[in-house]
Design a protein around this motif. Structure first.
Motif, short mmCIF file in Angstrom:
data_model
loop_
_atom_site.label_atom_id
_atom_site.label_comp_id
_atom_site.label_asym_id
_atom_site.label_seq_id
_atom_site.Cartn_x
_atom_site.Cartn_y
_atom_site.Cartn_z
N VAL A 150 0.84 -1.21 0.00
CA VAL A 150 0.00 0.00 0.00
C VAL A 150 0.87 1.25 0.00
N ALA A 151 1.94 1.23 0.81
CA ALA A 151 2.84 2.39 0.89
C ALA A 151 3.49 2.67 -0.47
N GLY A 152 3.77 1.61 -1.23
CA GLY A 152 4.37 1.80 -2.54
C GLY A 152 3.45 2.54 -3.50
N VAL A 153 2.14 2.45 -3.28
CA VAL A 153 1.16 3.10 -4.15
C VAL A 153 0.70 4.43 -3.58
N ALA A 154 0.40 4.44 -2.27
CA ALA A 154 -0.23 5.62 -1.65
C ALA A 154 0.67 6.35 -0.67
N GLY A 155 1.91 5.88 -0.47
CA GLY A 155 2.79 6.52 0.49
C GLY A 155 2.54 6.04 1.91
N TYR A 156 3.43 6.42 2.81
CA TYR A 156 3.28 5.97 4.19
C TYR A 156 2.05 6.57 4.87
N ASP A 157 1.69 7.80 4.50
CA ASP A 157 0.48 8.37 5.08
C ASP A 157 -0.74 7.58 4.64
N GLY A 158 -0.78 7.23 3.35
CA GLY A 158 -1.88 6.43 2.85
C GLY A 158 -1.95 5.06 3.51
N MET A 159 -0.78 4.47 3.80
CA MET A 159 -0.73 3.17 4.48
C MET A 159 -1.44 3.24 5.83
N PHE A 160 -1.14 4.27 6.61
CA PHE A 160 -1.77 4.39 7.92
C PHE A 160 -3.24 4.80 7.82
N TYR A 161 -3.60 5.56 6.81
CA TYR A 161 -5.01 5.92 6.63
C TYR A 161 -5.84 4.68 6.28
N VAL A 162 -5.28 3.81 5.45
CA VAL A 162 -5.97 2.56 5.13
C VAL A 162 -6.14 1.71 6.38
N MET A 163 -5.10 1.67 7.22
CA MET A 163 -5.19 0.93 8.47
C MET A 163 -6.24 1.53 9.38
N ALA A 164 -6.37 2.85 9.38
CA ALA A 164 -7.39 3.52 10.19
C ALA A 164 -8.79 3.13 9.73
N VAL A 165 -8.98 3.06 8.41
CA VAL A 165 -10.28 2.65 7.87
C VAL A 165 -10.60 1.21 8.28
N ILE A 166 -9.59 0.35 8.25
CA ILE A 166 -9.80 -1.05 8.65
C ILE A 166 -10.24 -1.12 10.12
N PHE A 167 -9.58 -0.37 10.99
CA PHE A 167 -9.98 -0.34 12.40
C PHE A 167 -11.40 0.20 12.55
N LEU A 168 -11.72 1.23 11.79
CA LEU A 168 -13.05 1.83 11.88
C LEU A 168 -14.13 0.83 11.45
#
Length: 403
Positions: free
Chosen positions: A364-382
Motif C-alpha cells: 500500500v505504501a508503494g502506491v499511496a505513500g506511508y500516510d496512505g498506508m496508515f489511513y488505510v489501516m485507520a479505515v480497517i480499524f473503523l
C-alpha cells in the motif's frame, strides 16, 4: 516459599497475583526473550559479515517467523500432552544449541536449518509459558497478570539488543551469540532446579489422536482475528517508522520507540488493574479498536516529533490494553485439556497479523505513500468496530469468578 519438588498445578492454591510461581515464570520468560532479541538484533549484520547477500540475509532473518508460525499449532498439541517443566528445558536447550550454531557455523547458508530449530524451540517456549501463567494466577486477576507478564517481554526487548550490540562491538558478534547461549543454559538450569508447576495431560487426552480441533481452537477465531489487527498496527510502526522519519525529515525519530516502550509498560500496569474489573472483554475491544483508529490517523498525518510521540502512546494504549485482555479471555474460554491449543491459536493470530500487516502495508505504501498506508489501516480499524459488534456482541458474556 518455593516447594522443594515440582508440584502439579491442580494442587496449587494461589490466592494473589504476585505469588512465587508467577514471579518465577516471569523471570524465565524474561530470559527466553532477552536471548531472542539479542540474536535477532545482530543476526542480519553478522550474516552479511560472513558473506551473505542482502537477499540471503533477509531470508535468514525472515524464515524464523514462518517456522514459528507453522510450529505454533503443533506446539499447542505438545503443550497439551507433555510435562511443562520438561518442555521448557527442551526449549531452552534447543535455543541454546541454535545460538551456538550461529556462533560457529562457517557459512551463513547453514543458518537456515539453525533458524528452523530456533523457531520451533521458541514457539514451544512461548506456548508453554502462557499456559503456565494461566495456571498460577487466580482467574479474577488473570487479565491483570497477563498485562504485568508482558512487561517482562518489553524489558527484554530493551535489554537484549543493547547487550548484543555492546558485546559485538567490544569482542565481535560471534561472542554475542555465545553470551546468548550461556544465558539460555543458565535459565535452562533454573527451570531444571526450581519447582516449575507441572501441567500434565490426563491419560485419556494422551491416547487421543491429534485432530484439527486440537491444532486450532476455532471458537476463538472470531476474537483473535480482531486482535491480529493490533499486531498489524504494531508491525507497521516497528518496520517503517525509521523510513517515515527520513521521508518526512523528522530528526531523532528513533525516540518514537523509546516513548512507545515506556508507554506500553505504563499502560500494562494501569490498564491491567482496570481490565479485570470490566465485566466483558467486548467493551475493551471496542474501546481499543477506536483508539487504534485514532492512532493511525495521527501517525499518518504527523509532521512533527511531538505528534509521533502522541501516536506512540495511543498505539501502546490500544495494543497494550487489548493484547492481555484477549490472551486472558482465550485461556478462560479454553477447555482445561486444551490450554495449549488456545494459547497457540492466540500466537498464530498475532504472527499472521504482524507478518501480513507488514507485507500488505508495504504494498500500500508503494502506491499511496506511508500516510496512505496508515489511513488505510485507520479505515480497517473503523470498519472493524461494527463488524466486531456484529460477530461477538451476540455471544454470551463470560463473567470472571471472584477469587
Amino acid at each position: 516459599m518455593f516447594a522443594k519438588t515440582p508440584v502439579s498445578t491442580q494442587n496449587l492454591n494461589v490466592t494473589r497475583l504476585w505469588n512465587p510461581y508467577f514471579i518465577m515464570i516471569m523471570v524465565v520468560n524474561f530470559g527466553a526473550n532477552v536471548s531472542f532479541y539479542l540474536i535477532s538484533s545482530i543476526l542480519s549484520t553478522y550474516s552479511i559479515q560472513l558473506g551473505a547477500s542482502q537477499a540471503l540475509s533477509g531470508i535468514i532473518v525472515g524464515c524464523f517467523s514462518i517456522v514459528a508460525l507453522v510450529a505454533r499449532p503443533f506446539s499447542g498439541v505438545i503443550s497439551n500432552r507433555g510435562r511443562s517443566s520438561s518442555l521448557l528445558v527442551f526449549s531452552f536447550l534447543g535455543m541454546a544449541f541454535a545460538a551456538l550454531g550461529y556462533a560457529f557455523a562457517p557459512r551463513p547458508i547453514l543458518f537456515l536449518p539453525i533458524r528452523v530449530l530456533h523457531g520451533i524451540a521458541f514457539s514451544i517456549n512461548g506456548v508453554v509459558t502462557m499456559v503456565l501463567v494461566s495456571k498460577v494466577l487466580p482467574e479474577a486477576v488473570l487479565t491483570k497478570g497477563m498485562a504485568y507478564f508482558g512487561v517482562s517481554q518489553v524489558l527484554a526487548a530493551a535489554v537484549g539488543p543493547t547487550v548484543g550490540s555492546a558485546c559485538g562491538q567490544a569482542f565481535g558478534y560471534r561472542y554475542s551469540f555465545i553470551v546468548a547461549a550461556a544465558t539460555l543454559i543458565v535459565f535452562c538450569i533454573v527451570v531444571f532446579v526450581l519447582p516449575i508447576p507441572q501441567v500434565k495431560a490426563s491419560a485419556a487426552v494422551e491416547k487421543k489422536r491429534v485432530s484439527l480441533n486440537e491444532l486450532l481452537d476455532v471458537r476463538l477465531i472470531r476474537l483473535v482475528a480482531f486482535s491480529a489487527l493490533f499486531s498489524a498496527f504494531n508491525g507497521l510502526c516497528s518496520s517503517y517508522m525509521v523510513n517515515i522519519g527520513a521521508v518526512r525529515g523528522i530528526d531523532q525519530i528513533s525516540l518514537y520507540f523509546t516513548v512507545n516502550s515506556a508507554s506500553i509498560i505504563l499502560v500494562r500496569f494501569l490498564c491491567g488493574r482496570l481490565a479485570d474489573k470490566i465485566k466483558s472483554i467486548h467493551y475493551i475491544m471496542l474501546c481499543t479498536l477506536l483508539t487504534a483508529c485514532l492512532g493511525c490517523v495521527i501517525i499518518g498525518a504527523a509532521n512533527a516529533l511531538w505528534l509521533f510521540f502522541i501516536g506512540a502512546f495511543i498505539q501502546a494504549f490500544s495494543h497494550g490494553f487489548a493484547q492481555p485482555a484477549v490472551q486472558a479471555e482465550s485461556l478462560k474460554q479454553a477447555d482445561p485439556s486444551r490450554l495449549g491449543t488456545s494459547s497457540s491459536t492466540f500466537f498464530i493470530s498475532a504472527d499472521l497479523g504482524q507478518g501480513l500487516g507488514v507485507m500488505i502495508g508495504g504494498a500500500v505504501a508503494g502506491v499511496a505513500g506511508y500516510d496512505g498506508m496508515f489511513y488505510v489501516m485507520a479505515v480497517i480499524f473503523l470498519l472493524a468496530i461494527p463488524l466486531y459488534a456484529l460477530v461477538n456482541m451476540g455471544a454470551r458474556k463470560k463473567v470472571s469468578k471472584t477469587a
